[in-house]
Design an enzyme around this catalytic site. Structure first.
Site, PDB file in Angstrom:
ATOM      1  CG  HIS A 135     -13.697  -1.318  -2.110  1.00 49.61           C
ATOM      2  ND1 HIS A 135     -13.491  -1.856  -3.449  1.00 49.61           N
ATOM      3  CD2 HIS A 135     -14.827  -1.755  -1.493  1.00 49.61           C
ATOM      4  CE1 HIS A 135     -14.795  -2.346  -3.742  1.00 49.61           C
ATOM      5  NE2 HIS A 135     -15.637  -2.591  -2.868  1.00 49.61           N
ATOM      6  CG  ASN A 153     -11.359   3.613  -8.410  1.00 51.62           C
ATOM      7  OD1 ASN A 153     -11.653   2.512  -8.614  1.00 51.62           O
ATOM      8  ND2 ASN A 153     -11.434   4.371  -9.351  1.00 51.62           N
ATOM      9  CB  THR A 185     -16.507  -0.972 -11.928  1.00 51.63           C
ATOM     10  OG1 THR A 185     -16.729  -2.486 -11.046  1.00 51.63           O
ATOM     11  CG2 THR A 185     -18.020  -0.804 -12.185  1.00 51.63           C
ATOM     12  NE  ARG A 206      -0.519  -0.396  -6.258  1.00 52.02           N
ATOM     13  CZ  ARG A 206       0.653  -1.059  -6.244  1.00 52.02           C
ATOM     14  NH1 ARG A 206       0.978  -2.210  -5.643  1.00 52.02           N
ATOM     15  NH2 ARG A 206       1.516  -1.030  -7.330  1.00 52.02           N
ATOM     16  CG  ASP A 220      -8.264   6.895  -7.505  1.00 49.68           C
ATOM     17  OD1 ASP A 220      -8.840   7.874  -7.334  1.00 49.68           O
ATOM     18  OD2 ASP A 220      -7.904   6.239  -8.303  1.00 49.68           O
ATOM     19  CE1 TYR A 230      -4.249  -1.536  -0.304  1.00 51.36           C
ATOM     20  CE2 TYR A 230      -3.107  -3.124   0.991  1.00 51.36           C
ATOM     21  CZ  TYR A 230      -4.019  -2.802   0.159  1.00 51.36           C
ATOM     22  OH  TYR A 230      -5.091  -3.872  -0.403  1.00 51.36           O
TER      23      TYR A 230
HETATM   24  P1  OAD Z   1     -11.685  -4.244 -12.420  1.00 52.66           P
HETATM   25  O1  OAD Z   1      -9.918  -4.243 -12.532  1.00 52.66           O
HETATM   26  O2  OAD Z   1     -12.217  -5.633 -11.918  1.00 52.66           O
HETATM   27  O3  OAD Z   1     -12.486  -3.661 -13.568  1.00 52.66           O
HETATM   28  C1  OAD Z   1     -11.677  -2.619 -14.290  1.00 52.66           C
HETATM   29  C2  OAD Z   1     -12.682  -2.201 -15.426  1.00 52.66           C
HETATM   30  O4  OAD Z   1     -12.262  -1.099 -16.093  1.00 52.66           O
HETATM   31  C3  OAD Z   1     -12.930  -3.245 -16.659  1.00 52.66           C
HETATM   32  O5  OAD Z   1     -14.277  -3.701 -16.712  1.00 52.66           O
HETATM   33  C4  OAD Z   1     -12.188  -2.657 -17.876  1.00 52.66           C
HETATM   34  O6  OAD Z   1     -12.587  -3.154 -19.024  1.00 52.66           O
HETATM   35  C5  OAD Z   1     -12.495  -1.224 -17.433  1.00 52.66           C
HETATM   36  N1  OAD Z   1     -11.503  -0.196 -17.929  1.00 52.66           N
HETATM   37  C6  OAD Z   1     -10.292  -0.627 -18.469  1.00 52.66           C
HETATM   38  N2  OAD Z   1      -9.626   0.628 -19.169  1.00 52.66           N
HETATM   39  C7  OAD Z   1     -10.695   1.472 -18.784  1.00 52.66           C
HETATM   40  C8  OAD Z   1     -10.603   3.198 -19.331  1.00 52.66           C
HETATM   41  N3  OAD Z   1      -9.675   3.611 -19.949  1.00 52.66           N
HETATM   42  N4  OAD Z   1     -11.677   3.569 -18.948  1.00 52.66           N
HETATM   43  C9  OAD Z   1     -13.054   3.024 -18.407  1.00 52.66           C
HETATM   44  N5  OAD Z   1     -12.898   1.594 -18.238  1.00 52.66           N
HETATM   45  C10 OAD Z   1     -11.803   1.149 -18.441  1.00 52.66           C
HETATM   46  O7  OAD Z   1     -11.763  -2.917 -11.187  1.00 52.66           O
HETATM   47  P2  OAD Z   1     -12.981  -2.913 -10.221  1.00 52.66           P
HETATM   48  O8  OAD Z   1     -14.145  -3.329 -10.890  1.00 52.66           O
HETATM   49  O9  OAD Z   1     -13.001  -1.523  -9.711  1.00 52.66           O
HETATM   50  O10 OAD Z   1     -10.875  -4.019  -4.184  1.00 52.66           O
HETATM   51  O11 OAD Z   1     -12.675  -3.769  -9.157  1.00 52.66           O
HETATM   52  C11 OAD Z   1     -13.369  -3.636  -7.822  1.00 52.66           C
HETATM   53  C12 OAD Z   1     -12.356  -3.939  -6.786  1.00 52.66           C
HETATM   54  O12 OAD Z   1     -11.837  -5.281  -6.862  1.00 52.66           O
HETATM   55  C13 OAD Z   1     -11.518  -2.864  -6.216  1.00 52.66           C
HETATM   56  O13 OAD Z   1     -12.279  -1.902  -5.836  1.00 52.66           O
HETATM   57  C14 OAD Z   1     -10.580  -3.647  -5.594  1.00 52.66           C
HETATM   58  C15 OAD Z   1     -10.392  -5.113  -6.405  1.00 52.66           C
HETATM   59  O14 OAD Z   1      -9.994  -6.035  -5.546  1.00 52.66           O
HETATM   60  C16 OAD Z   1     -10.220  -3.977  -3.116  1.00 52.66           C
HETATM   61  O15 OAD Z   1      -8.999  -4.030  -3.448  1.00 52.66           O
HETATM   62  C17 OAD Z   1     -11.035  -4.280  -1.827  1.00 52.66           C
END
Ligand code: OAD
Length: 230
Positions: free
Chosen positions: A104, A87, A172, A56, A89, A53
């Site tokens: 989160h 996020n 997401t 990060r 951030d 972290y």
């Molecule tokens: P993911 O990495 O699972 O999903 C990221 C999404 O962003 C995918 O659907 C990609 O297609 C999309 N993506 C990629 N590039 C992009 C761009 N330039 N513009 C828009 N979208 C784009 O991430 P999350 O769904 O946020 O939790 O993951 C959820 C949680 O899982 C996070 O908060 C984290 C992780 O483990 C913890 O750490 C507790």
């Protein structure tokens, strides 16, 4: 003013240079969740988790909000905007969004290991190390909701979605619950937009899909909202 609720995930910050989790170059391809993002990992190897972290957070200080973050902040001129972000951030806040709920946790905060309700700001350049404690001598940890931990902000997030007039989902994969379940709480018939350059599996069939990255997608969303919703 109409209430516009936006659920964001890692893709929102991808164009700011922050890796997503599940894409091919994502963080979970380089690290195992069970090594760095669970309470068990912290108990077994706190130094490794703190270091993960700290890295990060140090990386975050080199990143700036992108046009997508800025577009969402500008929408506050025409809508009551509520951001719900997965996020950790602070780029929504840096872009000027005034109403941001972190589901989160937040990289720029620490809490004692026995009390996630008490948080301390971590100033730029500071890190958390083993031996850093609060006034009672209790070790500090990152203010992050790890896998297997409760998500206390989910209840206020559900209420925001229930009360929304428009729901927007950005960047997401909708893999992680309870956040992914928030889509359930949007009323049937209300506008729901999803911005992502890749296909996202969702059970809702009434979604207006904007197949684009966050910066371009928010630009398209703003045009669509101007034409369709007032
Ligand atoms: P993911 O990495 O699972 O999903 C990221 C999404 O962003 C995918 O659907 C990609 O297609 C999309 N993506 C990629 N590039 C992009 C761009 N330039 N513009 C828009 N979208 C784009 O991430 P999350 O769904 O946020 O939790 O993951 C959820 C949680 O899982 C996070 O908060 C984290 C992780 O483990 C913890 O750490 C507790």
């Amino acid at each position: 003013m109409k209430k516009l609720v936006v659920l964001t995930g890692a893709g929102m910050s991808a164009e700011s240079g922050i890796s997503t989790f599940r894409d091919s170059d994502g963080l979970w391809e380089k690290y195992r969740v069970e090594d760095v993002a669970t309470p068990e990992a912290f108990a077994a190897n706190p130094g490794l988790v703190l270091d993960f972290y700290n890295q990060r957070r140090n990386q975050l200080y080199t990143c700036k909000p992108n046009a997508g973050h800025r577009g969402l902040a500008e929408l506050e001129q025409d809508f009551e905007v509520h951001i719900i972000t997965q996020n950790v951030d602070n780029l929504h806040e840096k872009a000027g969004s005034t109403n941001v709920l972190h589901l989160h946790g937040e990289l720029t905060k620490a809490c004692p290991v026995d009390d996630v309700n008490t948080t301390y700001d971590i100033l730029p350049g500071q890190e958390i190390h083993l031996g850093d404690t609060d006034r009672r001598g209790v070790q500090l940890r990152p203010f992050i909701v790890w896998f297997g931990e409760a998500v206390p902000m989910i209840e206020p997030a559900i209420r925001k979605v229930e009360e929304s007039d428009i729901l927007v989902v950005i960047g997401t994969s909708l893999n992680v619950y309870p956040a992914a379940g928030l889509l359930n709480y949007a009323r049937r018939g209300q506008p729901v937009f999803l911005i992502d350059p890749n296909e996202v599996n969702t059970y809702r069939k009434d979604i207006h899909y904007i197949k684009a990255g966050a910066s371009e997608g928010v630009g398209q969303l703003i045009q669509l909202l101007k034409k369709t919703v007032r």
